[in-house]
Design an enzyme around this catalytic site. Structure first.
Site, PDB file in Angstrom:
ATOM      1  CB  SER A  34     -11.991   9.250 -25.829  1.00  0.00           C
ATOM      2  OG  SER A  34     -12.860   8.324 -26.426  1.00  0.00           O
ATOM      3  CB  ALA A  35     -10.719  11.735 -21.065  1.00  0.00           C
ATOM      4  CB  ILE A  36     -11.277  13.897 -26.322  1.00  0.00           C
ATOM      5  CG1 ILE A  36     -10.701  12.727 -26.749  1.00  0.00           C
ATOM      6  CG2 ILE A  36     -10.790  15.048 -27.561  1.00  0.00           C
ATOM      7  CD1 ILE A  36      -9.153  12.654 -26.154  1.00  0.00           C
ATOM      8  CG  HIS A  73     -14.567  15.914 -28.803  1.00  0.00           C
ATOM      9  ND1 HIS A  73     -13.600  15.355 -29.638  1.00  0.00           N
ATOM     10  CD2 HIS A  73     -15.188  14.892 -28.007  1.00  0.00           C
ATOM     11  CE1 HIS A  73     -13.812  14.049 -29.348  1.00  0.00           C
ATOM     12  NE2 HIS A  73     -14.796  13.767 -28.561  1.00  0.00           N
ATOM     13  CB  ILE A 109     -25.691  13.711 -22.602  1.00  0.00           C
ATOM     14  CG1 ILE A 109     -27.171  14.316 -22.063  1.00  0.00           C
ATOM     15  CG2 ILE A 109     -24.454  14.597 -22.747  1.00  0.00           C
ATOM     16  CD1 ILE A 109     -27.453  15.374 -22.833  1.00  0.00           C
ATOM     17  CB  SER A 121     -19.088  11.405 -27.991  1.00  0.00           C
ATOM     18  OG  SER A 121     -18.051  12.097 -28.089  1.00  0.00           O
ATOM     19  CB  CYS A 139      -0.242   3.773  -4.989  1.00  0.00           C
ATOM     20  SG  CYS A 139      -0.162   3.565  -6.568  1.00  0.00           S
ATOM     21  CB  CYS A 188      -1.612   0.349  -3.334  1.00  0.00           C
ATOM     22  SG  CYS A 188      -2.643   0.660  -4.741  1.00  0.00           S
TER      23      CYS A 188
HETATM   24  C1  LIG Z   1     -16.851   5.236 -25.307  1.00  0.00           C
HETATM   25  C2  LIG Z   1     -17.231   6.722 -25.111  1.00  0.00           C
HETATM   26  C3  LIG Z   1     -16.490   7.843 -25.473  1.00  0.00           C
HETATM   27  C4  LIG Z   1     -16.850   9.190 -25.129  1.00  0.00           C
HETATM   28  N1  LIG Z   1     -15.810   9.898 -25.480  1.00  0.00           N
HETATM   29  C5  LIG Z   1     -16.199  11.352 -25.225  1.00  0.00           C
HETATM   30  C6  LIG Z   1     -15.147  12.310 -25.316  1.00  0.00           C
HETATM   31  O1  LIG Z   1     -13.973  12.232 -25.972  1.00  0.00           O
HETATM   32  N2  LIG Z   1     -15.472  13.722 -25.144  1.00  0.00           N
HETATM   33  C7  LIG Z   1     -16.692  13.689 -24.947  1.00  0.00           C
HETATM   34  O2  LIG Z   1     -17.132  15.115 -24.884  1.00  0.00           O
HETATM   35  N3  LIG Z   1     -17.607  13.061 -24.774  1.00  0.00           N
HETATM   36  C8  LIG Z   1     -17.388  11.944 -24.592  1.00  0.00           C
HETATM   37  N4  LIG Z   1     -18.326  10.887 -24.351  1.00  0.00           N
HETATM   38  C9  LIG Z   1     -19.527  11.149 -23.983  1.00  0.00           C
HETATM   39  C10 LIG Z   1     -19.448  11.176 -22.410  1.00  0.00           C
HETATM   40  O3  LIG Z   1     -18.751  10.399 -21.645  1.00  0.00           O
HETATM   41  C11 LIG Z   1     -20.946  11.623 -22.001  1.00  0.00           C
HETATM   42  O4  LIG Z   1     -21.760  12.053 -22.767  1.00  0.00           O
HETATM   43  C12 LIG Z   1     -21.197  11.856 -20.565  1.00  0.00           C
HETATM   44  O5  LIG Z   1     -20.167  11.153 -19.811  1.00  0.00           O
HETATM   45  C13 LIG Z   1     -22.635  11.572 -20.107  1.00  0.00           C
HETATM   46  O6  LIG Z   1     -22.795  12.161 -18.873  1.00  0.00           O
HETATM   47  P1  LIG Z   1     -24.123  11.886 -18.121  1.00  0.00           P
HETATM   48  O7  LIG Z   1     -23.969  12.609 -16.822  1.00  0.00           O
HETATM   49  O8  LIG Z   1     -25.106  12.171 -19.016  1.00  0.00           O
HETATM   50  O9  LIG Z   1     -24.260  10.286 -17.676  1.00  0.00           O
HETATM   51  P2  LIG Z   1     -23.716   9.240 -16.926  1.00  0.00           P
HETATM   52  O10 LIG Z   1     -22.176   9.411 -16.833  1.00  0.00           O
HETATM   53  O11 LIG Z   1     -24.024   7.814 -17.450  1.00  0.00           O
HETATM   54  O12 LIG Z   1     -24.309   9.438 -15.726  1.00  0.00           O
HETATM   55  C14 LIG Z   1     -25.767   9.286 -15.203  1.00  0.00           C
HETATM   56  C15 LIG Z   1     -25.788   8.721 -13.948  1.00  0.00           C
HETATM   57  O13 LIG Z   1     -27.256   8.607 -13.801  1.00  0.00           O
HETATM   58  C16 LIG Z   1     -27.380   7.657 -12.785  1.00  0.00           C
HETATM   59  N5  LIG Z   1     -28.625   7.054 -12.874  1.00  0.00           N
HETATM   60  C17 LIG Z   1     -29.043   6.192 -13.783  1.00  0.00           C
HETATM   61  N6  LIG Z   1     -30.425   5.884 -13.566  1.00  0.00           N
HETATM   62  C18 LIG Z   1     -30.615   6.385 -12.248  1.00  0.00           C
HETATM   63  C19 LIG Z   1     -31.766   6.146 -11.274  1.00  0.00           C
HETATM   64  N7  LIG Z   1     -32.910   5.452 -11.666  1.00  0.00           N
HETATM   65  N8  LIG Z   1     -31.807   6.903 -10.275  1.00  0.00           N
HETATM   66  C20 LIG Z   1     -30.729   7.435  -9.624  1.00  0.00           C
HETATM   67  N9  LIG Z   1     -29.556   7.510 -10.436  1.00  0.00           N
HETATM   68  C21 LIG Z   1     -29.623   7.052 -11.800  1.00  0.00           C
HETATM   69  C22 LIG Z   1     -26.153   6.530 -13.304  1.00  0.00           C
HETATM   70  O14 LIG Z   1     -25.738   5.589 -12.082  1.00  0.00           O
HETATM   71  C23 LIG Z   1     -25.067   7.482 -13.589  1.00  0.00           C
HETATM   72  O15 LIG Z   1     -24.362   7.809 -12.639  1.00  0.00           O
HETATM   73  C24 LIG Z   1     -17.924   9.435 -24.708  1.00  0.00           C
HETATM   74  C25 LIG Z   1     -18.631   8.367 -24.361  1.00  0.00           C
HETATM   75  C26 LIG Z   1     -18.368   6.976 -24.262  1.00  0.00           C
HETATM   76  C27 LIG Z   1     -19.225   5.883 -23.780  1.00  0.00           C
END
Ligand SMILES: Cc1cc2nc3c(=O)[nH]c(=O)nc-3n(C[C@H](O)[C@H](O)[C@H](O)COP(=O)(O)OP(=O)(O)OC[C@H]3O[C@@H](n4cnc5c(N)ncnc54)[C@H](O)[C@@H]3O)c2cc1C
Length: 487
Positions: A45-47, A49, A334, A336, A401, A443
Site C-alpha cells: 500500500s506504500a503507506i 503508517h 516483516i 506490515s 513514454c 514505450c
Molecule cells: C499487501 C501488502 C500491503 C502492505 N502495506 C504496507 C504499508 O502500507 N506500509 C508498510 O509500512 N508496510 C506495508 N507492507 C509491508 C511491507 O511491504 C513489507 O514489510 C516489506 O516490504 C518487507 O520487506 P522485506 O525486505 O522484509 O521483504 P521483501 O521485499 O520480500 O524482500 C525480500 C527479498 O529477499 C529475496 N530473497 C528471498 N529468498 C532469497 C534467497 N534464498 N537468496 C537471496 N535472496 C532471497 C527476495 O527475492 C526479496 O527480494 C505491506 C505488505 C503487503 C504484502
C-alpha cells in the site's frame, strides 16, 4: 571475507545495507532476483503508517513510529519520494468510537503525539469527497505515502555508492557455520562472512533453518489492489482506512505518491506458493468496500490490478536480532508495517551487530546523498508540446513514454547508477515509463531498444508478471464483471 553479508534486497535488506555503509566495513547484499525490490517491497500500500495500530507489546508496535519519524530526513538525503498527507481511520458507526479511542491510546503508548479524534464536520472539512455518513475518525497528522520500490532502489544505489557490493541473481541455497565465520552458498558463488543478516522476506524461515532449529514459520498472506489512472488521486487528501479487522488494517483508499487513486488490499492466507495473480471477484469486492469510503471513483479509469504477498510469521510479530547461532541475525517476518519500520529495523540490527562484537568505525568518506531519477509531476505537459518530441531521432529530450512523459535522458540515467537494470520493468520502477494509461504498449519496445544500445546485451521485453506466469485481471475484464454484477 566479508564483515557482513545481507540476504535479500527488499526494503529491509537495502536499508540495512545503506545503514552499514557509513562504517569502515566490507558488506555485501545478495539478492536472488534480477533487481532489488522484487518481493513484498514491490507491491504494497506504500503507506508510511502512523504507528498507532500495532500493540506496544509487539515489536512491530514499538518500531513503526521509530521508523516513521526518520522518513523526512531519509527522503531529503535519498530523494525516493515521500509525502506527509495525514491518515484517517473512519467509522460510520457511532458504537465504534471506543475502538478509535483505544487506538489513540495505543498510539500514545507507542510514542505518538500527533493523534486526535475528529468529528463529522472536521472530517468533511478535511475530506469533502468522503462518505457523508462518516461519524468519527482517528486522525494521524504525520502519516504519509511513499514510493516503496523507489525507496529500496535509492537505498541500494546509495549503499553501492558507499562501497557495499550488490550481487543480483544470487540465491542463497545453504549456509555452513565454521569456527569464526560462515560460508554462504549461492547458486552461482560461495562467500565467506563473519556475520549474516537474514532479510529474505517470504523465505526468511527457510534461510533461518539453514543454521538454526525451526522456531518459526512464514506464511504468505495475499492482498489485491486496484490502481486508477494518473491524476485520480486528487479525490482524497489523506490516506483513508476503514476500521481494522483481525486480518489487517482493512481496505484503504489513498492517492499514491505519484497521484493515482489506490484501493485495497484484501487479505487471504495462502496455503503455499507465491502466486501474484489477481482475481476479478476479489477486485470487485474491494471496489464495493472502497465505495464505503468515497464514491469519487470512476471504474473507467481502472488501469491495473496487482497482488502483494505479506510474510506473516507464526509468532505474529517481526523477528529481529540475535538468534541461537552467534553471528547470524534475523530480520524476518516483516509484514506490515515493515516498510515504515525498516529504518528502525536497520538501527536495531546495527546495535545487535555492535553488541556481538563488530567494530563500527565511522567512514569519513561516507556520502548520504543520492540524486533523484525523477521528480513527482503535479501536472503533465500539454500533448501539443510533447507531440513533436515523440518520433525524433535519439536525443536526451526525446519523449520515450508518452503517458508519463519520460525523456530518453531519464531512462539512460537510471541505467548507469551502479546497479545493472536488466528488465524493462526495472526501468519502469525507476522512471515510471509504462505506468500510464497504455501500460507500456507504446514505450516498452522503445525502452528495450535504449537498454540494448546502452548495455550491448539482448533484453527480454516481457513484464515480471509474464515471466512469473501470473495472470492479472485486465481493465476490460474488470469493467465487464462490474457491468454484469450491477445488472
Ligand atoms: C499487501 C501488502 C500491503 C502492505 N502495506 C504496507 C504499508 O502500507 N506500509 C508498510 O509500512 N508496510 C506495508 N507492507 C509491508 C511491507 O511491504 C513489507 O514489510 C516489506 O516490504 C518487507 O520487506 P522485506 O525486505 O522484509 O521483504 P521483501 O521485499 O520480500 O524482500 C525480500 C527479498 O529477499 C529475496 N530473497 C528471498 N529468498 C532469497 C534467497 N534464498 N537468496 C537471496 N535472496 C532471497 C527476495 O527475492 C526479496 O527480494 C505491506 C505488505 C503487503 C504484502
Amino acid at each position: 571475507m566479508y564483515d557482513v553479508l545481507i540476504i535479500g534486497g527488499g526494503i529491509v535488506g537495502t536499508t540495512i545495507a545503506r545503514r552499514l555503509s557509513r562504517y569502515k566495513l566490507s558488506v555485501c547484499l545478495v539478492e536472488k532476483s534480477n533487481d532489488v525490490a522484487m518481493g513484498s517491497t514491490k507491491a504494497n500500500s506504500a503507506i508510511v503508517h502512523g504507528g498507532y495500530a500495532e500493540a506496544n507489546a509487539k515489536l512491530k508496535g514499538r518500531l513503526c513510529y521509530k521508523g516513521r519519524v526518520q522518513y523526512e530526513q531519509l527522503n531529503k538525503e535519498l530523494n525516493f519520494g515521500f509525502r506527509k498527507t495525514g491518515s484517517l481511520v473512519i467509522t460510520t458507526d457511532e458504537n465504534n468510537l471506543p475502538k478509535l479511542e483505544a487506538m489513540l491510546e495505543n498510539g500514545q503508548k507507542n510514542g505518538l503525539t500527533d493523534l486526535k479524534i475528529l468529528s463529522h464536520d472536521e472530517i468533511m472539512a478535511m475530506e469533502p469527497n468522503i462518505n457523508p455518513d462518516v461519524r468519527y475518525a482517528l486522525y494521524c497528522e504525520g502519516a504519509g505515502v511513499c514510493s516503496p520500490y523507489e525507496m529500496a532502489i535509492a537505498m541500494a544505489e546509495n549503499a553501492v555508492h558507499n562501497g557495499v557490493e550488490l550481487f543480483l541473481f544470487s540465491e542463497v541455497v545453504g549456509i555452513d557455520k565454521e569456527e569464526d565465520h560462515f560460508v554462504v552458498h549461492m547458486t552461482n558463488r560461495d562467500f565467506k562472512t563473519r556475520y549474516v543478516i537474514n532479510a529474505a522476506g517470504l523465505y526468511s524461515d527457510k534461510i533461518d533453518q539453514m543454521v538454526n532449529e525451526k522456531t518459526f514459520e512464514i506464511r504468505p498472506r495475499s492482498g489485491e489492489y486496484i490502481l486508477f489512472a494518473p491524476g485520480t488521486g486528487k479525490a482524497l487528501n489523506t490516506v483513508v482506512f476503514q476500521m481494522p479487522s483481525k486480518m489487517g488494517k482493512g481496505i484503504l483508499v489513498t492517492s499514491t505518491y505519484h497521484g493515482n487513486l489506490l484501493l485495497g488490499p484484501d487479505a487471504i492466507d495462502e496455503d503455499g506458493g507465491v502466486d501474484r495473480s489477481t482475481h476479478v471477484e476479489r477486485l470487485y469486492k474491494i471496489y464495493k468496500e472502497g465505495l464505503l469510503t468515497t464514491d469519487k471513483m470512476d471504474i473507467e479509469t481502472f488501469i491495473r490490478s496487482f497482488t502483494g504477498l505479506r510474510a506473516v510469521a507464526s509468532t505474529d510479530d517481526f523477528i529481529v536480532g540475535a538468534t541461537a547461532t552467534p553471528g547470524f541475525l534475523n530480520a524476518a517476518g516483516i509484514q506490515s508495517p515493515g516498510l515504515t519500520s525498516s529504518p528502525a529495523i536497520a538501527d536495531m540490527i546495527t546495535e545487535e551487530l555492535a553488541a556481538q562484537g563488530l567494530t563500527l568505525e565511522e567512514d569519513p568518506s561516507y556520502d548520504p546523498y543520492r540524486a533523484p531519477i525523477i521528480e513527482r509531476k503535479e501536472e503533465m505537459r500539454p500533448y501539443s508540446e510533447i507531440a513533436p518530441l515523440l518520433d525524433i531521432p535519439s536525443c536526451p529530450e526525446k519523449i520515450i513514454c508518452r503517458c508519463e512523459q519520460v525523456e530518453e535522458k531519464t531512462i539512460v540515467d537510471c541505467l548507469h547508477r551502479g546497479i545493472p537494470v536488466l528488465s524493462v520493468d526495472g526501468v519502469k520502477r525507476r522512471t515510471r515509463a509504462s505506468m500510464g494509461y497504455c501500460q507500456g504498449d507504446f514505450c516498452r519496445p522503445r525502452i528495450k531498444a535504449i537498454m540494448e544500445r546502452e548495455y550491448g546485451v539482448p533484453i527480454d521485453i516481457r513484464t515480471d508478471i509474464q515471466k512469473e506466469g501470473a495472470a492479472r485481471v485486465t481493465r476490460e475484464e474488470f469493467l465487464a464483471y462490474c457491468r454484469e454484477q450491477e445488472k
